[in-house]
Design a protein around this motif. Structure first.
Motif, PDB file in Angstrom:
ATOM      1  N   VAL A   1       0.910  -1.180   0.030  1.00  0.00           N
ATOM      2  CA  VAL A   1       0.153   0.115   0.289  1.00  0.00           C
ATOM      3  C   VAL A   1       0.912   1.230  -0.052  1.00  0.00           C
ATOM      4  CG1 VAL A   1      -1.589   1.153   1.316  1.00  0.00           C
ATOM      5  CG2 VAL A   1      -1.949  -1.168   1.171  1.00  0.00           C
ATOM      6  N   PRO A   2       0.778   2.178  -0.692  1.00  0.00           N
ATOM      7  CA  PRO A   2       1.618   3.310  -1.045  1.00  0.00           C
ATOM      8  C   PRO A   2       1.538   4.338   0.400  1.00  0.00           C
ATOM      9  CG  PRO A   2       0.033   3.178  -3.121  1.00  0.00           C
ATOM     10  CD  PRO A   2      -0.488   2.238  -1.810  1.00  0.00           C
ATOM     11  N   GLN A   3       2.959   4.562   0.644  1.00  0.00           N
ATOM     12  CA  GLN A   3       3.027   5.034   1.874  1.00  0.00           C
ATOM     13  C   GLN A   3       2.318   6.546   1.837  1.00  0.00           C
ATOM     14  OE1 GLN A   3       4.625   4.076   4.663  1.00  0.00           O
ATOM     15  NE2 GLN A   3       4.337   6.058   5.685  1.00  0.00           N
ATOM     16  N   ALA A   4       1.951   7.071   0.614  1.00  0.00           N
ATOM     17  CA  ALA A   4       1.281   8.393   0.718  1.00  0.00           C
ATOM     18  C   ALA A   4       0.024   8.267   1.168  1.00  0.00           C
ATOM     19  CB  ALA A   4       1.283   8.785  -0.953  1.00  0.00           C
ATOM     20  N   LEU A   5      -0.613   7.099   1.046  1.00  0.00           N
ATOM     21  CA  LEU A   5      -2.071   7.011   1.603  1.00  0.00           C
ATOM     22  C   LEU A   5      -1.903   7.061   3.423  1.00  0.00           C
ATOM     23  CD1 LEU A   5      -3.750   4.163  -0.157  1.00  0.00           C
ATOM     24  CD2 LEU A   5      -3.802   6.616  -0.488  1.00  0.00           C
ATOM     25  N   ARG A   6      -0.884   6.408   4.077  1.00  0.00           N
ATOM     26  CA  ARG A   6      -0.586   6.671   5.324  1.00  0.00           C
ATOM     27  C   ARG A   6      -0.263   7.917   5.760  1.00  0.00           C
ATOM     28  NH1 ARG A   6       1.747   1.933   3.604  1.00  0.00           N
ATOM     29  NH2 ARG A   6       1.314  -0.236   4.930  1.00  0.00           N
ATOM     30  N   ASP A   7       0.655   8.549   4.997  1.00  0.00           N
ATOM     31  CA  ASP A   7       1.073  10.098   5.448  1.00  0.00           C
ATOM     32  C   ASP A   7      -0.211  11.109   5.201  1.00  0.00           C
ATOM     33  OD1 ASP A   7       3.537   9.211   5.698  1.00  0.00           O
ATOM     34  OD2 ASP A   7       4.225   9.666   3.623  1.00  0.00           O
ATOM     35  N   GLY A   8      -0.944  10.790   4.280  1.00  0.00           N
ATOM     36  CA  GLY A   8      -2.164  11.561   4.156  1.00  0.00           C
ATOM     37  C   GLY A   8      -3.174  11.566   5.292  1.00  0.00           C
ATOM     38  N   SER A   9      -3.289  10.214   5.922  1.00  0.00           N
ATOM     39  CA  SER A   9      -4.268   9.931   6.871  1.00  0.00           C
ATOM     40  C   SER A   9      -3.710  10.751   8.287  1.00  0.00           C
ATOM     41  CB  SER A   9      -4.426   8.413   7.106  1.00  0.00           C
ATOM     42  OG  SER A   9      -4.979   8.365   8.276  1.00  0.00           O
TER      43      SER A   9
ATOM     44  N   ALA B   1      -5.446  11.444  11.840  1.00  0.00           N
ATOM     45  CA  ALA B   1      -6.106   9.954  12.353  1.00  0.00           C
ATOM     46  C   ALA B   1      -4.956   9.410  13.228  1.00  0.00           C
ATOM     47  CB  ALA B   1      -6.186   9.148  11.084  1.00  0.00           C
ATOM     48  N   THR B   2      -5.114   8.451  14.193  1.00  0.00           N
ATOM     49  CA  THR B   2      -3.957   7.889  14.601  1.00  0.00           C
ATOM     50  C   THR B   2      -3.559   6.577  14.021  1.00  0.00           C
ATOM     51  OG1 THR B   2      -5.837   6.445  15.660  1.00  0.00           O
ATOM     52  CG2 THR B   2      -5.366   8.292  17.036  1.00  0.00           C
ATOM     53  N   GLN B   3      -2.761   5.843  14.447  1.00  0.00           N
ATOM     54  CA  GLN B   3      -2.283   4.764  13.575  1.00  0.00           C
ATOM     55  C   GLN B   3      -3.377   3.668  13.566  1.00  0.00           C
ATOM     56  OE1 GLN B   3       1.279   2.898  15.349  1.00  0.00           O
ATOM     57  NE2 GLN B   3       1.651   1.744  13.255  1.00  0.00           N
ATOM     58  N   SER B   4      -3.990   3.469  14.698  1.00  0.00           N
ATOM     59  CA  SER B   4      -5.105   2.409  14.504  1.00  0.00           C
ATOM     60  C   SER B   4      -6.302   2.864  13.547  1.00  0.00           C
ATOM     61  CB  SER B   4      -5.565   2.122  15.890  1.00  0.00           C
ATOM     62  OG  SER B   4      -6.115   3.125  16.501  1.00  0.00           O
ATOM     63  N   GLU B   5      -6.498   4.146  13.519  1.00  0.00           N
ATOM     64  CA  GLU B   5      -7.617   4.378  12.726  1.00  0.00           C
ATOM     65  C   GLU B   5      -7.056   4.607  11.220  1.00  0.00           C
ATOM     66  OE1 GLU B   5      -9.936   7.667  15.584  1.00  0.00           O
ATOM     67  OE2 GLU B   5      -8.264   8.396  14.356  1.00  0.00           O
ATOM     68  N   THR B   6      -5.854   4.699  10.963  1.00  0.00           N
ATOM     69  CA  THR B   6      -5.292   4.608   9.731  1.00  0.00           C
ATOM     70  C   THR B   6      -5.385   3.152   9.059  1.00  0.00           C
ATOM     71  OG1 THR B   6      -3.819   6.735  10.077  1.00  0.00           O
ATOM     72  CG2 THR B   6      -3.238   5.027   8.385  1.00  0.00           C
ATOM     73  N   ILE B   7      -4.923   2.225  10.009  1.00  0.00           N
ATOM     74  CA  ILE B   7      -5.050   0.873   9.535  1.00  0.00           C
ATOM     75  C   ILE B   7      -6.267   0.278   9.458  1.00  0.00           C
ATOM     76  CG2 ILE B   7      -4.511  -1.300  10.304  1.00  0.00           C
ATOM     77  CD1 ILE B   7      -2.335  -0.440  12.154  1.00  0.00           C
ATOM     78  N   ARG B   8      -7.308   0.845  10.225  1.00  0.00           N
ATOM     79  CA  ARG B   8      -8.616   0.304  10.083  1.00  0.00           C
ATOM     80  C   ARG B   8      -9.401   1.067   8.688  1.00  0.00           C
ATOM     81  NH1 ARG B   8      -9.296   1.441  15.385  1.00  0.00           N
ATOM     82  NH2 ARG B   8     -10.765   3.216  14.797  1.00  0.00           N
ATOM     83  N   GLN B   9      -9.229   2.328   8.468  1.00  0.00           N
ATOM     84  CA  GLN B   9      -9.881   3.079   7.820  1.00  0.00           C
ATOM     85  C   GLN B   9      -9.299   3.347   6.295  1.00  0.00           C
ATOM     86  OE1 GLN B   9     -11.593   6.480   9.543  1.00  0.00           O
ATOM     87  NE2 GLN B   9     -12.186   5.276  11.520  1.00  0.00           N
ATOM     88  N   VAL B  10      -7.868   3.210   6.270  1.00  0.00           N
ATOM     89  CA  VAL B  10      -7.151   3.476   5.092  1.00  0.00           C
ATOM     90  C   VAL B  10      -6.289   2.079   4.710  1.00  0.00           C
ATOM     91  CG1 VAL B  10      -5.376   4.763   3.963  1.00  0.00           C
ATOM     92  CG2 VAL B  10      -6.955   5.886   5.659  1.00  0.00           C
ATOM     93  N   ILE B  11      -5.579   1.686   5.552  1.00  0.00           N
ATOM     94  CA  ILE B  11      -4.799   0.360   4.739  1.00  0.00           C
ATOM     95  C   ILE B  11      -5.505  -0.795   4.387  1.00  0.00           C
ATOM     96  CG2 ILE B  11      -2.654  -0.771   5.453  1.00  0.00           C
ATOM     97  CD1 ILE B  11      -1.745   1.284   7.148  1.00  0.00           C
TER      98      ILE B  11
ATOM     99  N   PRO C   1      -8.851  -1.347   3.926  1.00  0.00           N
ATOM    100  CA  PRO C   1      -9.633  -1.234   2.684  1.00  0.00           C
ATOM    101  C   PRO C   1      -9.009  -0.914   1.460  1.00  0.00           C
ATOM    102  CG  PRO C   1     -10.397   0.462   4.481  1.00  0.00           C
ATOM    103  CD  PRO C   1      -9.141  -0.041   4.742  1.00  0.00           C
ATOM    104  N   ALA C   2      -7.729  -0.430   1.571  1.00  0.00           N
ATOM    105  CA  ALA C   2      -6.874  -0.361   0.209  1.00  0.00           C
ATOM    106  C   ALA C   2      -6.196  -1.658  -0.179  1.00  0.00           C
ATOM    107  CB  ALA C   2      -5.655   0.705   0.405  1.00  0.00           C
ATOM    108  N   ALA C   3      -5.955  -2.556   1.085  1.00  0.00           N
ATOM    109  CA  ALA C   3      -5.409  -3.837   0.680  1.00  0.00           C
ATOM    110  C   ALA C   3      -6.358  -4.905   0.612  1.00  0.00           C
ATOM    111  CB  ALA C   3      -4.160  -3.960   1.730  1.00  0.00           C
ATOM    112  N   LEU C   4      -7.615  -4.659   0.738  1.00  0.00           N
ATOM    113  CA  LEU C   4      -8.773  -5.804   1.189  1.00  0.00           C
ATOM    114  C   LEU C   4      -8.611  -6.701  -0.335  1.00  0.00           C
ATOM    115  CD1 LEU C   4     -10.793  -6.791   2.738  1.00  0.00           C
ATOM    116  CD2 LEU C   4     -12.662  -5.294   1.659  1.00  0.00           C
ATOM    117  N   PRO C   5      -8.464  -6.124  -1.500  1.00  0.00           N
ATOM    118  CA  PRO C   5      -8.672  -7.199  -2.637  1.00  0.00           C
ATOM    119  C   PRO C   5      -7.528  -8.313  -2.642  1.00  0.00           C
ATOM    120  CG  PRO C   5      -9.221  -4.947  -3.424  1.00  0.00           C
ATOM    121  CD  PRO C   5      -8.594  -4.855  -1.983  1.00  0.00           C
TER     122      PRO C   5
END
Length: 487
Positions: A365-373, A378-388, A390-394
């Motif tokens: 998953v691109p680091q840019a998505l983490r940095d934007g969150s 957003a906290t780290q746990s929120e970033t994992i649940r709501q960004v990382i 969903p992006a890695a789900l497929p």
């Protein structure tokens, strides 16, 4: 000449050819490699390639063809009564090969000379008396004569193969050696040879797959000629009787499918949460030092043989479950072999599949998505649940489906941990079985391949092949969609 010696001599010819071809090319350029069309190593590689490839092709074709030719020649020399009285052709040829091996062993040990082994005398039969006892029957004169013919033809064939292979290797090396001059396009020839080798390897893999599919398909068709397809696919009872061409056998696949999916579902209920959570920890929370230790330790589980997992299920997990849910406690479980036993152990086996694949996908998953969150607060746990996630789900879904196909095809854990009962039951503490376990049992022992009870194994294999192929195609489709979106 031993085959290993033959291979070493061909490799030696190739090695000498490499050195001489490289040296000849440099000499033709006056010692300056800049005047050569290709690097000097390509000229040497061209000579080595011409020495190895034609000889190797001859060896492969010869080793595949010689057994058929020798067997047909030997069978042509035997009277028809040998086959009719001694059993099938395969059994007679098996005896002939074992007697021939005994003759070879006797010659190597000095118990008889090569001339004695090639002659049909009473002395030879007496010296082979011990061998006859080992075979469980006396060595008949016809079998002994066939063994001697077998030895002679094999020795002649091996000698001819060795001479031709060495001759072809030498001629190929000499031909390429003469081409080693400054203007020769050695790099182009070598690269075309490597391309042909790669294409051949890909073709072998594809043709092997096609051969497996056709072998399953043809035998499945033969099965459905003897047993109704509707009774196989929709029957709810599995009871092969082996009482004469399937007349009293029930070969319904539904109980086996149910056991296969039930055990696989329990395995995924164990493997998916543990594997996914461990992947999240390793990729997002663990320090590089912890990750470098924990990830290899988890992946060690993938290297443990499945028979070891089966013994673990039989000797450890099963008794533990019986002590917790057996007749002395809640009474749900009557024995150590059950769906739950096999499912738990299979889930442990699948943890590294889910963990390793999910870890790679989350890291992609691109680091840019983490940095934007993080930039939005957003906290780290929120970033994992709501960004990382969903992006890695497929990709995670693809990893889970690949693990499911692995679970569906497992055999040893099921054989030792789940039992052999084919039943439709919702109780996870009952003993059940799967398609793979029944394929093993149907083909174990003296199977008559003209009966539905033996041919059903191929129908079961074809059913399992279609199921796993569908899961793999679906998983690869999801992963490809994921890669197209985030690459």
């Amino acid at each position: 000449m031993p085959f290993s010696w033959l291979v070493l001599i061909i490799l030696a010819i190739a090695g000498v050819g490499y050195v001489l071809g490289r040296q000849r090319a440099l000499t033709s350029a006056g010692g300056d490699s800049r005047d050569l069309h290709s690097l000097p190593s390509y000229y040497g590689a061209n000579v080595a390639m011409w020495a190895i490839v034609p000889a190797a092709a001859l060896l492969v074709v010869w080793l595949l063809a010689q057994p058929y030719i020798v067997n047909s020649r030997v069978l042509a020399t035997l009277p028809d009564t040998v086959v009719s009285d001694g059993g099938s052709v395969s059994l007679v040829m098996s005896d002939i090969r074992r007697v021939a091996d005994g003759l070879d062993l006797a010659v190597r040990d000095g118990e008889m000379t090569g001339a004695e082994a090639a002659a049909i005398t009473s002395d030879v039969r007496e010296k082979l008396g011990a061998l006859g006892v080992a075979l469980g029957s006396e060595v008949s004169p016809e079998v002994l004569e066939g063994a001697q013919t077998y030895r002679t033809l094999n020795a002649t064939g091996n000698l001819a193969m060795s001479v031709l292979a060495l001759l072809i290797a030498a001629v190929g090396a000499a031909y390429a050696f003469r081409q080693s001059h400054a203007l020769f396009r050695a790099r182009n020839v070598v690269e075309r040879g490597i391309l042909a080798l790669l294409m051949f390897a890909a073709s072998v893999a594809i043709l092997t797959t096609v051969g497996i599919v056709f072998a399953l398909l043809f035998n499945t068709i033969e099965f459905f000629k003897l047993y109704p397809a509707a009774d196989f696919f929709f029957g709810t009872n599995w009871a092969p009787s082996f009482s004469g061409r399937g007349g009293a056998s029930d070969l319904g696949v539904l109980p086996l499918l149910w056991g296969t999916f039930y055990i696989s579902i329990i395995a995924l209920m164990v493997a998916v949460p543990v594997g996914l959570f461990s992947a999240i920890y390793l990729s997002e929370y663990a320090s590089p030092r912890v990750r470098s230790i924990a990830k290899p330790l988890i992946e060690i589980l993938a290297g443990i043989p499945t028979i070891v997992y089966g013994l673990f299920a039989l000797l450890t997990v099963g008794p533990i479950l019986v002590s917790m849910f057996g007749q002395d406690t809640v009474g749900w479980m009557s024995g150590g072999t059950a769906v739950m036993t096999a499912g738990l152990v299979m889930g442990i086996m699948l943890i590294p599949f889910v963990s390793s694949l999910s870890d790679d996908i989350i890291n992609a998953v691109p680091q840019a998505l983490r940095d934007g969150s993080y930039g939005l607060g957003a906290t780290q746990s929120e970033t994992i649940r709501q960004v990382i996630l969903p992006a890695a789900l497929p990709g995670i879904v693809g990893a889970i489906l690949l693990a499911a196909s692995r679970a569906i095809g497992e055999t040893m854990i099921v054989v030792l941990g789940a039992g052999a009962a084919a039943r439709l039951s919702m109780n996870p503490f009952d003993a059940m079985t799967t398609i793979t376990a029944k394929i093993v049992s149907q083909l174990t022992g003296d199977a008559d391949f003209a009966s539905p009870e033996a041919l059903v194994a191929f129908a079961l294999g074809m059913t399992l092949f279609v199921l796993t192929l569908g899961l793999n195609v679906f998983a690869l489709y999801i992963v490809r969609k994921y890669r197209e979106q985030y690459d």
